[in-house]
Design a protein around this motif. Structure first.
Motif, mmCIF file in Angstrom:
data_model
loop_
_atom_site.group_PDB
_atom_site.id
_atom_site.type_symbol
_atom_site.label_atom_id
_atom_site.label_comp_id
_atom_site.label_asym_id
_atom_site.label_seq_id
_atom_site.Cartn_x
_atom_site.Cartn_y
_atom_site.Cartn_z
ATOM 1 N N GLU A 1 -25.468 -43.966 -130.101
ATOM 2 C CA GLU A 1 -24.793 -42.963 -131.145
ATOM 3 C C GLU A 1 -23.854 -41.939 -129.967
ATOM 4 N N LYS A 2 -22.812 -41.659 -130.500
ATOM 5 C CA LYS A 2 -22.035 -40.747 -129.639
ATOM 6 C C LYS A 2 -22.690 -39.470 -129.062
ATOM 7 N N ASP A 3 -22.374 -39.285 -127.779
ATOM 8 C CA ASP A 3 -23.007 -38.303 -126.824
ATOM 9 C C ASP A 3 -24.652 -38.469 -126.212
ATOM 10 N N ARG A 4 -25.337 -39.608 -126.983
ATOM 11 C CA ARG A 4 -26.620 -39.810 -126.778
ATOM 12 C C ARG A 4 -26.643 -40.390 -125.030
ATOM 13 N N PHE A 5 -25.713 -41.176 -124.831
ATOM 14 C CA PHE A 5 -25.805 -41.696 -123.269
ATOM 15 C C PHE A 5 -25.658 -40.677 -122.358
ATOM 16 N N ARG A 6 -24.622 -39.593 -122.662
ATOM 17 C CA ARG A 6 -24.442 -38.667 -122.050
ATOM 18 C C ARG A 6 -25.514 -37.489 -121.788
ATOM 19 N N ALA A 7 -26.276 -37.630 -122.838
ATOM 20 C CA ALA A 7 -27.592 -36.527 -122.852
ATOM 21 C C ALA A 7 -28.692 -37.279 -121.992
ATOM 22 N N PHE A 8 -28.689 -38.777 -121.917
ATOM 23 C CA PHE A 8 -29.645 -39.421 -121.082
ATOM 24 C C PHE A 8 -29.195 -39.004 -119.642
ATOM 25 N N ARG A 9 -28.067 -38.956 -119.343
ATOM 26 C CA ARG A 9 -27.398 -38.510 -117.907
ATOM 27 C C ARG A 9 -27.895 -37.105 -117.769
ATOM 28 N N ALA B 1 -20.940 -46.111 -121.624
ATOM 29 C CA ALA B 1 -21.584 -46.116 -120.367
ATOM 30 C C ALA B 1 -20.782 -45.911 -119.164
ATOM 31 N N ALA B 2 -19.489 -46.325 -119.466
ATOM 32 C CA ALA B 2 -18.672 -46.527 -118.268
ATOM 33 C C ALA B 2 -18.224 -45.091 -118.115
ATOM 34 N N MET B 3 -18.004 -44.390 -119.203
ATOM 35 C CA MET B 3 -17.412 -42.944 -119.131
ATOM 36 C C MET B 3 -18.485 -42.071 -118.595
ATOM 37 N N ALA B 4 -19.835 -42.360 -119.195
ATOM 38 C CA ALA B 4 -20.808 -41.497 -118.990
ATOM 39 C C ALA B 4 -21.606 -41.478 -117.456
ATOM 40 N N PHE B 5 -21.512 -42.612 -117.036
ATOM 41 C CA PHE B 5 -22.274 -43.110 -115.737
ATOM 42 C C PHE B 5 -21.281 -43.522 -114.491
ATOM 43 N N ASP B 6 -21.716 -43.184 -113.242
ATOM 44 C CA ASP B 6 -21.150 -43.784 -112.052
ATOM 45 C C ASP B 6 -21.164 -45.158 -112.005
ATOM 46 N N THR B 7 -22.608 -45.694 -112.372
ATOM 47 C CA THR B 7 -22.731 -47.086 -112.274
ATOM 48 C C THR B 7 -23.427 -47.643 -113.803
ATOM 49 N N PHE B 8 -23.475 -48.665 -114.021
ATOM 50 C CA PHE B 8 -24.006 -49.269 -115.102
ATOM 51 C C PHE B 8 -24.277 -50.838 -114.906
ATOM 52 N N ASN B 9 -25.134 -51.302 -115.830
ATOM 53 C CA ASN B 9 -25.250 -52.704 -115.896
ATOM 54 C C ASN B 9 -24.973 -53.129 -117.317
ATOM 55 N N LEU B 10 -24.457 -54.425 -117.165
ATOM 56 C CA LEU B 10 -24.668 -55.323 -118.630
ATOM 57 C C LEU B 10 -25.404 -56.491 -118.415
ATOM 58 N N ASP B 11 -26.508 -56.505 -119.386
ATOM 59 C CA ASP B 11 -27.433 -57.739 -119.429
ATOM 60 C C ASP B 11 -26.630 -58.835 -120.448
ATOM 61 N N MET B 12 -26.471 -59.857 -119.890
ATOM 62 C CA MET B 12 -25.980 -60.991 -120.616
ATOM 63 C C MET B 12 -26.802 -62.184 -120.649
ATOM 64 N N MET B 13 -26.510 -63.098 -121.699
ATOM 65 C CA MET B 13 -27.407 -64.521 -121.457
ATOM 66 C C MET B 13 -26.260 -65.570 -121.654
ATOM 67 N N TYR B 14 -26.513 -66.743 -121.164
ATOM 68 C CA TYR B 14 -25.779 -68.072 -121.481
ATOM 69 C C TYR B 14 -26.394 -69.128 -122.013
ATOM 70 N N ALA C 1 -13.589 -57.437 -118.787
ATOM 71 C CA ALA C 1 -12.556 -56.560 -119.166
ATOM 72 C C ALA C 1 -13.197 -55.040 -119.173
ATOM 73 N N LEU C 2 -14.398 -54.786 -119.308
ATOM 74 C CA LEU C 2 -15.114 -53.518 -119.391
ATOM 75 C C LEU C 2 -15.481 -52.974 -117.920
ATOM 76 N N VAL C 3 -15.090 -53.864 -117.061
ATOM 77 C CA VAL C 3 -15.253 -53.315 -115.465
ATOM 78 C C VAL C 3 -16.661 -52.930 -115.239
ATOM 79 N N PRO C 4 -17.651 -53.725 -115.511
ATOM 80 C CA PRO C 4 -18.948 -53.416 -115.132
ATOM 81 C C PRO C 4 -19.054 -53.505 -113.659
ATOM 82 N N PRO C 5 -19.669 -52.452 -113.042
ATOM 83 C CA PRO C 5 -20.146 -52.602 -111.525
ATOM 84 C C PRO C 5 -21.044 -53.657 -111.223
#
Ligand SMILES: C[S@@+](CC[C@H](N)C(=O)[O-])C[C@H]1O[C@@H](n2cnc3c(N)ncnc32)[C@H](O)[C@@H]1O
Ligand code: SF4
Length: 407
Positions: free
Chosen positions: A132-140, A178-191, A210-214
């Motif tokens: 939800e909007k603002d939830r990630f910032r509140a975790f931060r 996540a990119a806006m709220a945190f200095d670093t983040f991860n994307l979990d993917m599967m193939y 394209a989401l430029v994940p660190p």
């Protein structure tokens, strides 16, 4: 409410003297200590998942569970007296089902009892379906420094086949936030997903990059026993196609400036996951919560513990200071394999000093299997490091099993 009995045979945390008694190992120093906290509920159980996660019935019992976690930590404190915490990982399940206020309360309770290193990494796993909007910032604001977003794929048909509760648009929105709220983040993917072609996997990676994940963690979808997929197996790409996908993933991430520093993990410089690196370097971790695993070192032994898996049983027992379902000393003969199971996942491998410090064994304990691995082209070594070769990475199970204790 149905009551759950406390198991009479539970191995309650023993007096700390029990863990400190003399033994055959001599650890010259204790390794860095991390804290893992397991929050075991999900909106829906995914058909491939064998983690200790349970579909939530009604409301998540946030406060009773937090109380149990704190009681669990209080009971475990004597085992880690005086040791600073280097990283915290709040995993699941779906931790983002807990409110930011609950996460704030949890981290506050941890900080009140333990010293966190100044640069302590605090990761929280989040599902785009709980975004939800603002939830990630509140975790931060609550003290989380790193978000790990469970995306899996950006293809709506594949997300559906995986039984995910979110679609591609929600995954993109969650990663952007996540990119806006945190200095670093991860994307979990599967193939190697059901029916996935190489081109579709490439499209997933184009969208992810394209989401430029660190940091990206990418796992080959495995059909785990006792899952819905084990009972009703989907058609998945064959091994050759899966290898071709992995090659492309490594190429594409390298093109985006990310290094494959571990078998399944890719990071930009300065963005490796400290918590996971500590696992792979055979560091220590205290695991709190239902089904959580711990590995704790003492001057003369290394101990593994597992907490009760069932959330209700766990809560009940943790409140009574008896959260442990298992508590075992790692046998000396098993230490080389246990160390290699972790250390050989890292591209940089390990140093001889790390092996001796973390296991309390001499290098002579692994000289024979090391020579065999070298002869087979699975590792390379110089005076400073021992690391897996590309072939060693490709045949990691074969490499690790060279270090199994003789039966
Ligand atoms: C414990 S899950 C936590 C993330 C969160 N619960 C979610 O799914 O969004 C950690 C990651 O393990 C991976 N995973 C889980 N089951 C898997 C399987 N059977 N095969 C491959 N990867 C798997 C997924 O990428 C998942 O994001
Ligand atoms: S959301 Fe994550 S932990 Fe929950 S069932 Fe799905 S894969 Fe497992």
């Amino acid at each position: 409410m149905k009551t759950v009995p406390i198991q009479p045979s539970a191995p309650s945390i023993k007096d700390v003297q029990h863990y400190l008694r003399p033994g055959t190992l001599q650890l010259p120093a204790l390794p860095p200590l991390s804290l893992y906290v397991h929050l075991p509920w999900c909106l829906k159980k995914c058909p491939y998942c064998d983690f200790n996660s349970h579909e939530v019935e009604g409301e998540v019992p946030q406060q009773p569970y937090l109380d149990a976690l704190v009681a669990d930590l209080d009971a475990a404190l004597p085992l880690i007296w005086g040791r600073a915490i280097h990283s915290v990982f709040i995993g699941g399940g779906t931790p983002s089902l807990f409110s930011p206020q609950s996460i704030d309360q949890l981290l506050g309770a941890i900080r009140a009892r333990l010293t966190l290193e100044p640069a302590c990494e605090v990761t929280l796993e989040a599902n785009p379906g709980t975004f939800e909007k603002d939830r990630f910032r509140a975790f931060r604001s609550a003290g989380v420094t790193r978000l790990s977003v469970g995306v899996q794929s950006f293809n709506d048909a594949h997300l559906k086949a995986l039984g995910r509760v979110h679609d591609s648009a929600q995954a993109v929105a969650a990663a952007q936030e996540a990119a806006m709220a945190f200095d670093t983040f991860n994307l979990d993917m599967m193939y190697a997903l059901p029916g996935q072609t190489l081109e579709q996997m490439e499209q997933d990676m184009v969208q992810a990059l394209a989401l430029v994940p660190p940091h990206i963690s990418i796992y080959h979808l495995t059909i785990e026993p006792n899952t819905y997929f084990a009972k009703f197996p989907p058609r998945i790409p064959d091994d050759d196609s899966a290898y071709a996908m992995l090659d492309r993933i490594t190429e594409m991430t390298a093109g985006a400036g990310m290094e494959r520093y571990e078998v399944s993990a890719y990071a930009k410089p300065g963005h490796r996951c400290w918590h996971n690196v500590n696992y792979w370097q055979f560091g220590d971790y205290l695991g709190l919560g239902a089904g959580a695993h711990s590995k704790l070192s003492f001057p003369h032994r290394i101990v593994r513990q597992v907490r009760y898996r069932d959330p209700k049983l766990y809560m009940r027992n943790a409140m009574a200071g008896q959260a442990l379902a298992q508590d075992d000393e790692v046998a000396r003969a098993d230490l080389p394999f246990e160390f290699m199971l972790n250390a050989l996942r890292l591209k940089d491998g390990f140093t001889p000093a790390q092996f001796c410090e973390r296991t309390g064994l001499a290098m002579s304990a692994i000289e024979q299997p090391l020579q065999e691995a070298e002869r087979k082209g699975l590792i390379e070594r110089d005076l400073a490091r021992i690391r897996p070769t590309q072939r060693g990475f490709d045949f990691l199970n074969d490499l690790q099993s060279l270090f199994l204790a003789a039966p």
